[in-house]
Design a protein around this motif. Structure first.
Motif, short mmCIF file in Angstrom:
data_model
loop_
_atom_site.label_atom_id
_atom_site.label_comp_id
_atom_site.label_asym_id
_atom_site.label_seq_id
_atom_site.Cartn_x
_atom_site.Cartn_y
_atom_site.Cartn_z
N ASP A 1 0.83 -1.21 0.00
CA ASP A 1 0.00 0.00 0.00
C ASP A 1 0.87 1.26 0.00
O ASP A 1 0.56 2.24 -0.70
CB ASP A 1 -0.94 0.02 1.21
CG ASP A 1 -2.08 -0.96 1.09
OD1 ASP A 1 -2.35 -1.48 -0.02
OD2 ASP A 1 -2.74 -1.23 2.13
N TRP B 1 2.27 1.68 -3.46
CA TRP B 1 1.16 2.10 -4.33
C TRP B 1 0.93 3.60 -4.17
O TRP B 1 0.84 4.34 -5.16
CB TRP B 1 -0.09 1.31 -3.96
CG TRP B 1 -1.32 1.61 -4.75
CD1 TRP B 1 -2.15 2.67 -4.58
CD2 TRP B 1 -1.86 0.85 -5.82
NE1 TRP B 1 -3.20 2.60 -5.47
CE2 TRP B 1 -3.04 1.50 -6.25
CE3 TRP B 1 -1.47 -0.33 -6.45
CZ2 TRP B 1 -3.83 1.02 -7.28
CZ3 TRP B 1 -2.26 -0.80 -7.48
CH2 TRP B 1 -3.42 -0.14 -7.89
N ASP B 2 0.85 4.05 -2.92
CA ASP B 2 0.60 5.47 -2.65
C ASP B 2 1.76 6.36 -3.09
O ASP B 2 1.54 7.44 -3.66
CB ASP B 2 0.32 5.69 -1.16
CG ASP B 2 -0.99 5.08 -0.71
OD1 ASP B 2 -1.86 4.78 -1.57
OD2 ASP B 2 -1.14 4.86 0.52
N ASP C 1 1.66 7.00 -6.72
CA ASP C 1 0.37 7.54 -7.20
C ASP C 1 -0.33 6.60 -8.18
O ASP C 1 -0.87 7.04 -9.19
CB ASP C 1 0.56 8.92 -7.83
CG ASP C 1 0.99 9.97 -6.83
OD1 ASP C 1 0.50 9.93 -5.68
OD2 ASP C 1 1.82 10.83 -7.19
N TYR C 2 -0.29 5.32 -7.89
CA TYR C 2 -0.97 4.35 -8.75
C TYR C 2 -2.47 4.46 -8.60
O TYR C 2 -2.99 4.82 -7.55
CB TYR C 2 -0.56 2.92 -8.39
CG TYR C 2 0.82 2.51 -8.87
CD1 TYR C 2 1.37 3.02 -10.04
CD2 TYR C 2 1.56 1.58 -8.16
CE1 TYR C 2 2.62 2.62 -10.47
CE2 TYR C 2 2.82 1.18 -8.59
CZ TYR C 2 3.33 1.70 -9.75
OH TYR C 2 4.57 1.31 -10.18
N THR C 3 -3.16 4.16 -9.68
CA THR C 3 -4.61 4.02 -9.68
C THR C 3 -4.92 2.72 -10.39
O THR C 3 -4.05 2.14 -11.08
CB THR C 3 -5.30 5.18 -10.43
OG1 THR C 3 -4.88 5.14 -11.81
CG2 THR C 3 -4.97 6.53 -9.82
N ASP C 4 -6.14 2.25 -10.28
CA ASP C 4 -6.52 1.03 -11.00
C ASP C 4 -6.33 1.21 -12.50
O ASP C 4 -5.86 0.30 -13.20
CB ASP C 4 -7.97 0.65 -10.69
CG ASP C 4 -8.16 0.16 -9.27
OD1 ASP C 4 -7.17 -0.25 -8.63
OD2 ASP C 4 -9.32 0.18 -8.80
N GLU C 5 -6.68 2.39 -12.99
CA GLU C 5 -6.54 2.66 -14.43
C GLU C 5 -5.08 2.61 -14.86
O GLU C 5 -4.74 2.05 -15.91
CB GLU C 5 -7.15 4.03 -14.77
CG GLU C 5 -8.64 4.11 -14.60
CD GLU C 5 -9.08 4.30 -13.14
OE1 GLU C 5 -8.27 4.73 -12.30
OE2 GLU C 5 -10.26 3.98 -12.85
N LYS C 6 -4.21 3.20 -14.05
CA LYS C 6 -2.78 3.21 -14.37
C LYS C 6 -2.22 1.79 -14.40
O LYS C 6 -1.44 1.43 -15.29
CB LYS C 6 -2.03 4.06 -13.35
CG LYS C 6 -0.62 4.41 -13.73
CD LYS C 6 -0.07 5.42 -12.73
CE LYS C 6 1.23 5.99 -13.20
NZ LYS C 6 1.75 7.00 -12.27
N ASN D 1 -3.91 -0.97 -14.99
CA ASN D 1 -4.46 -1.65 -16.18
C ASN D 1 -3.69 -1.25 -17.44
O ASN D 1 -3.45 -2.08 -18.32
CB ASN D 1 -5.95 -1.35 -16.33
CG ASN D 1 -6.78 -2.10 -15.32
OD1 ASN D 1 -6.42 -3.19 -14.88
ND2 ASN D 1 -7.91 -1.52 -14.93
#
Length: 68
Positions: free
Chosen positions: A47, A50-51, A54-59, A61
């Motif tokens: 986590d 990830w933070d 600045d990951y997002t689900d879209e990034k 994918n």
């Protein structure tokens, strides 16, 4: 001749448990507790990474699509 490092603090604590005569039932419960503890630490670290990135689900994918 290969020299071994001294026991870690975790190994020392586990040896103390064994010398106290822990039942098989308790041993199974301790294994589950250790697994949960280590999983929680790994998830917290993931986590944080990830933070920090600045990951997002879209990034994620997009990265997966670029590197099948």
């Amino acid at each position: 001749m290969k020299l071994q490092a001294p026991l870690s603090n975790l190994q020392m604590e586990l040896l103390k448990l064994y010398s106290a005569g822990v039942s098989d039932e308790y041993l199974d419960e301790i294994k589950v507790l250790i697994a949960k503890f280590l999983f929680e630490k790994a998830r917290d670290r993931a986590d944080a990474i990830w933070d920090s990135k600045d990951y997002t689900d879209e990034k994620i994918n997009e990265i997966i699509k670029q590197n099948p």
